[in-house]
Design a protein around this motif. Sequence first.
Motif, PDB file in Angstrom:
ATOM      1  N   VAL A 128       0.846  -1.202   0.000  1.00 13.30           N
ATOM      2  CA  VAL A 128       0.000   0.000   0.000  1.00 13.30           C
ATOM      3  C   VAL A 128       0.878   1.247   0.000  1.00 13.30           C
ATOM      4  O   VAL A 128       0.620   2.207  -0.735  1.00 13.30           O
ATOM      5  N   ILE A 129       1.943   1.238   0.805  1.00  9.16           N
ATOM      6  CA  ILE A 129       2.880   2.373   0.824  1.00  9.16           C
ATOM      7  C   ILE A 129       3.470   2.579  -0.563  1.00  9.16           C
ATOM      8  O   ILE A 129       3.538   3.711  -1.066  1.00  9.16           O
ATOM      9  N   LEU A 130       3.865   1.499  -1.206  1.00  9.11           N
ATOM     10  CA  LEU A 130       4.419   1.579  -2.554  1.00  9.11           C
ATOM     11  C   LEU A 130       3.377   2.105  -3.534  1.00  9.11           C
ATOM     12  O   LEU A 130       3.675   2.957  -4.368  1.00  9.11           O
ATOM     13  N   TYR A 131       2.169   1.635  -3.420  1.00 10.12           N
ATOM     14  CA  TYR A 131       1.086   2.067  -4.309  1.00 10.12           C
ATOM     15  C   TYR A 131       0.824   3.568  -4.162  1.00 10.12           C
ATOM     16  O   TYR A 131       0.573   4.269  -5.140  1.00 10.12           O
ATOM     17  N   GLU A 132       0.915   4.062  -2.934  1.00 10.10           N
ATOM     18  CA  GLU A 132       0.618   5.467  -2.669  1.00 10.10           C
ATOM     19  C   GLU A 132       1.798   6.396  -2.933  1.00 10.10           C
ATOM     20  O   GLU A 132       1.638   7.615  -2.855  1.00 10.10           O
ATOM     21  N   GLU A 133       2.967   5.843  -3.223  1.00 16.33           N
ATOM     22  CA  GLU A 133       4.137   6.664  -3.541  1.00 16.33           C
ATOM     23  C   GLU A 133       3.860   7.468  -4.808  1.00 16.33           C
ATOM     24  O   GLU A 133       3.506   6.892  -5.836  1.00 16.33           O
ATOM     25  N   PRO A 134       4.008   8.796  -4.751  1.00 20.55           N
ATOM     26  CA  PRO A 134       3.780   9.592  -5.968  1.00 20.55           C
ATOM     27  C   PRO A 134       4.829   9.309  -7.044  1.00 20.55           C
ATOM     28  O   PRO A 134       4.505   9.235  -8.223  1.00 20.55           O
ATOM     29  N   GLU A 135       6.068   9.132  -6.610  1.00 16.13           N
ATOM     30  CA  GLU A 135       7.133   8.783  -7.554  1.00 16.13           C
ATOM     31  C   GLU A 135       7.588   7.373  -7.232  1.00 16.13           C
ATOM     32  O   GLU A 135       8.177   7.121  -6.181  1.00 16.13           O
ATOM     33  N   LYS A 136       7.300   6.476  -8.121  1.00 19.06           N
ATOM     34  CA  LYS A 136       7.658   5.069  -7.895  1.00 19.06           C
ATOM     35  C   LYS A 136       9.179   4.911  -7.938  1.00 19.06           C
ATOM     36  O   LYS A 136       9.862   5.496  -8.775  1.00 19.06           O
ATOM     37  N   PRO A 137       9.734   4.119  -7.023  1.00 19.35           N
ATOM     38  CA  PRO A 137      11.183   3.907  -7.000  1.00 19.35           C
ATOM     39  C   PRO A 137      11.648   3.094  -8.203  1.00 19.35           C
ATOM     40  O   PRO A 137      10.905   2.265  -8.729  1.00 19.35           O
ATOM     41  N   ASN A 138      12.878   3.337  -8.620  1.00 21.85           N
ATOM     42  CA  ASN A 138      13.443   2.576  -9.733  1.00 21.85           C
ATOM     43  C   ASN A 138      13.692   1.124  -9.338  1.00 21.85           C
ATOM     44  O   ASN A 138      13.501   0.225 -10.146  1.00 21.85           O
ATOM     45  N   ASN A 139      14.143   0.919  -8.120  1.00 21.01           N
ATOM     46  CA  ASN A 139      14.446  -0.428  -7.657  1.00 21.01           C
ATOM     47  C   ASN A 139      13.414  -0.831  -6.607  1.00 21.01           C
ATOM     48  O   ASN A 139      13.520  -0.457  -5.435  1.00 21.01           O
ATOM     49  N   VAL A 140      12.447  -1.611  -7.019  1.00 18.88           N
ATOM     50  CA  VAL A 140      11.357  -2.006  -6.132  1.00 18.88           C
ATOM     51  C   VAL A 140      11.874  -2.897  -5.003  1.00 18.88           C
ATOM     52  O   VAL A 140      11.427  -2.782  -3.856  1.00 18.88           O
ATOM     53  N   MET A 141      12.831  -3.767  -5.303  1.00 21.96           N
ATOM     54  CA  MET A 141      13.355  -4.663  -4.267  1.00 21.96           C
ATOM     55  C   MET A 141      14.019  -3.877  -3.143  1.00 21.96           C
ATOM     56  O   MET A 141      13.835  -4.197  -1.969  1.00 21.96           O
ATOM     57  N   ASP A 142      14.775  -2.839  -3.476  1.00 19.19           N
ATOM     58  CA  ASP A 142      15.392  -2.005  -2.439  1.00 19.19           C
ATOM     59  C   ASP A 142      14.317  -1.328  -1.598  1.00 19.19           C
ATOM     60  O   ASP A 142      14.440  -1.222  -0.375  1.00 19.19           O
ATOM     61  N   PHE A 143      13.271  -0.858  -2.256  1.00 17.83           N
ATOM     62  CA  PHE A 143      12.158  -0.232  -1.546  1.00 17.83           C
ATOM     63  C   PHE A 143      11.537  -1.214  -0.565  1.00 17.83           C
ATOM     64  O   PHE A 143      11.309  -0.886   0.603  1.00 17.83           O
ATOM     65  N   LEU A 144      11.274  -2.438  -1.024  1.00 19.92           N
ATOM     66  CA  LEU A 144      10.670  -3.448  -0.158  1.00 19.92           C
ATOM     67  C   LEU A 144      11.598  -3.812   0.993  1.00 19.92           C
ATOM     68  O   LEU A 144      11.161  -3.921   2.143  1.00 19.92           O
TER      69      LEU A 144
END
Length: 102
Positions: free
Chosen positions: A32-48
């Motif tokens: 949900v946090i990722l979905y609500e991010e206005p600017e999606k991160p380039n590296n999703v795995m790092d974000f997670l």
Amino acid sequence: MARFGAADLQREQFRRYLEKGNVLDMLTKVLVILYEEPEKPNNVMDFLKQHLAIGPEPSDVLALRLEIIELRQEYQLQLEENKELKEKLAQFELPKETGQTE
């Protein structure tokens, strides 16, 4: 038809296992946090990893890398000092004479 029932039962048991460990809630929150991010991160795995707190913190990694650099430098200085001391010691040692008995 029994095969589908066994697979469904296994799936349901696994889902309950994940729910019991709060894994589904945690994953849902992070997604949900990722979905609500206005600017999606380039590296999703790092974000997670960052939001799930998997692995060391980036600041910890940086501190450890700096410590490694410092320890390597200290090691090199110790090697140089050891070499110099061995050379000084060699100057004071008596030369070994071969073939002579005392």
